[in-house]
Design an enzyme around this catalytic site. Sequence first.
Site, PDB file in Angstrom:
ATOM      1  N   ILE A  12      16.497  -1.243 -53.931  1.00  0.00           N
ATOM      2  CA  ILE A  12      16.121  -1.896 -52.681  1.00  0.00           C
ATOM      3  C   ILE A  12      17.227  -2.788 -52.188  1.00  0.00           C
ATOM      4  O   ILE A  12      17.722  -3.599 -52.891  1.00  0.00           O
ATOM      5  CB  ILE A  12      14.857  -2.743 -52.851  1.00  0.00           C
ATOM      6  CG1 ILE A  12      13.662  -1.839 -53.097  1.00  0.00           C
ATOM      7  CG2 ILE A  12      14.580  -3.608 -51.652  1.00  0.00           C
ATOM      8  CD1 ILE A  12      12.385  -2.556 -53.244  1.00  0.00           C
ATOM      9  N   ARG A  67      11.999 -14.291 -60.351  1.00  0.00           N
ATOM     10  CA  ARG A  67      13.000 -13.586 -59.547  1.00  0.00           C
ATOM     11  C   ARG A  67      14.425 -14.040 -59.876  1.00  0.00           C
ATOM     12  O   ARG A  67      15.357 -13.231 -59.888  1.00  0.00           O
ATOM     13  CB  ARG A  67      12.692 -13.803 -58.056  1.00  0.00           C
ATOM     14  CG  ARG A  67      13.670 -13.146 -57.076  1.00  0.00           C
ATOM     15  CD  ARG A  67      13.183 -13.381 -55.644  1.00  0.00           C
ATOM     16  NE  ARG A  67      14.207 -13.085 -54.648  1.00  0.00           N
ATOM     17  CZ  ARG A  67      14.388 -11.907 -54.072  1.00  0.00           C
ATOM     18  NH1 ARG A  67      13.610 -10.884 -54.409  1.00  0.00           N
ATOM     19  NH2 ARG A  67      15.328 -11.729 -53.153  1.00  0.00           N
ATOM     20  N   ILE A  93      19.329  -7.324 -54.357  1.00  0.00           N
ATOM     21  CA  ILE A  93      17.897  -7.465 -54.635  1.00  0.00           C
ATOM     22  C   ILE A  93      17.263  -7.776 -53.291  1.00  0.00           C
ATOM     23  O   ILE A  93      17.758  -8.599 -52.525  1.00  0.00           O
ATOM     24  CB  ILE A  93      17.630  -8.583 -55.661  1.00  0.00           C
ATOM     25  CG1 ILE A  93      16.137  -8.705 -55.977  1.00  0.00           C
ATOM     26  CG2 ILE A  93      18.205  -9.912 -55.219  1.00  0.00           C
ATOM     27  CD1 ILE A  93      15.848  -9.701 -57.112  1.00  0.00           C
ATOM     28  N   SER A  94      16.197  -7.083 -52.956  1.00  0.00           N
ATOM     29  CA  SER A  94      15.631  -7.189 -51.625  1.00  0.00           C
ATOM     30  C   SER A  94      14.948  -8.513 -51.353  1.00  0.00           C
ATOM     31  O   SER A  94      14.522  -9.226 -52.266  1.00  0.00           O
ATOM     32  CB  SER A  94      14.625  -6.061 -51.371  1.00  0.00           C
ATOM     33  OG  SER A  94      15.296  -4.862 -51.113  1.00  0.00           O
ATOM     34  N   GLN A  95      14.861  -8.800 -50.085  1.00  0.00           N
ATOM     35  CA  GLN A  95      14.097  -9.932 -49.568  1.00  0.00           C
ATOM     36  C   GLN A  95      12.703  -9.942 -50.201  1.00  0.00           C
ATOM     37  O   GLN A  95      12.060  -8.905 -50.317  1.00  0.00           O
ATOM     38  CB  GLN A  95      14.022  -9.750 -48.053  1.00  0.00           C
ATOM     39  CG  GLN A  95      13.196 -10.719 -47.275  1.00  0.00           C
ATOM     40  CD  GLN A  95      13.120 -10.293 -45.820  1.00  0.00           C
ATOM     41  OE1 GLN A  95      13.567  -9.206 -45.466  1.00  0.00           O
ATOM     42  NE2 GLN A  95      12.552 -11.128 -44.991  1.00  0.00           N
TER      43      GLN A  95
END
Length: 247
Positions: A12, A67, A93-95
């Site tokens: 992602i 996270r 790393i995605s939002q």
Amino acid sequence: MRRRGHVVSVVIVATVLIAGCNSHGGQPADPAGDDMQMLRESMVSQQIEARGIKDPLVLESMRTVPRHLFVPENGRDGAYQDSPLPIGDSQTISQPYIVALMTELLEVRPGSRVLEIGTGSGYQAAVLAARGVEVYSIEIRTRLCEKARETLTELDFTSVEVRCGDGYGGWPDEAPFDGIIVTAAPELVPGPLLEQLAPGANMVIPVGDFYQELKVITRKDGGFEERAVIPVRFVPMTGEVERHGGP
């Protein structure tokens, strides 16, 4: 991991255009303690719930998974910001909102089996595991694959199995899946992934080149139903998919 019947989910890198225990994921070690927990609570309330995510299991997973432990040490201060973060190899790393949205759109339950194409940092897989899902994840970039596997093992996410390799062909030995989640954008949806989707199950996937849409594809009797959700920006899917061309 053991199979759960016939019910049957790429890296992602998306931005929207517009810690505790769990039975499958163990209890993640969180050396930052209460401060990071407070940042997660704020992330969930301000970035995720405020944008309409309602599934209580998704919200709890986002509150639970550390996270900051899935990003390089020099980026951890910004781990809970409303943005993607670099993780190396030109990947991110995605939002947080995108991770939560894709997890909710899968519509899977504890005990479901999900195929993930694009392990990346391992964060999306951890969020699914904390939700009680068994995850089979494939990452094409060896360094990221090995690092994600190491992080997931250290945090005791035992219901995630990570394989290094090209995800275009999916994981046929474990198919069909209750959901498929793709975290890189192909121009066309890979046929082998559609074939590994169980009847009634959802695939959540970004599709497109410069202009991309996040889509949900549901396997129905005799075919597939597709709907667009939001415009997104993901890294392109690479490997075998590039040999199959675009529209």
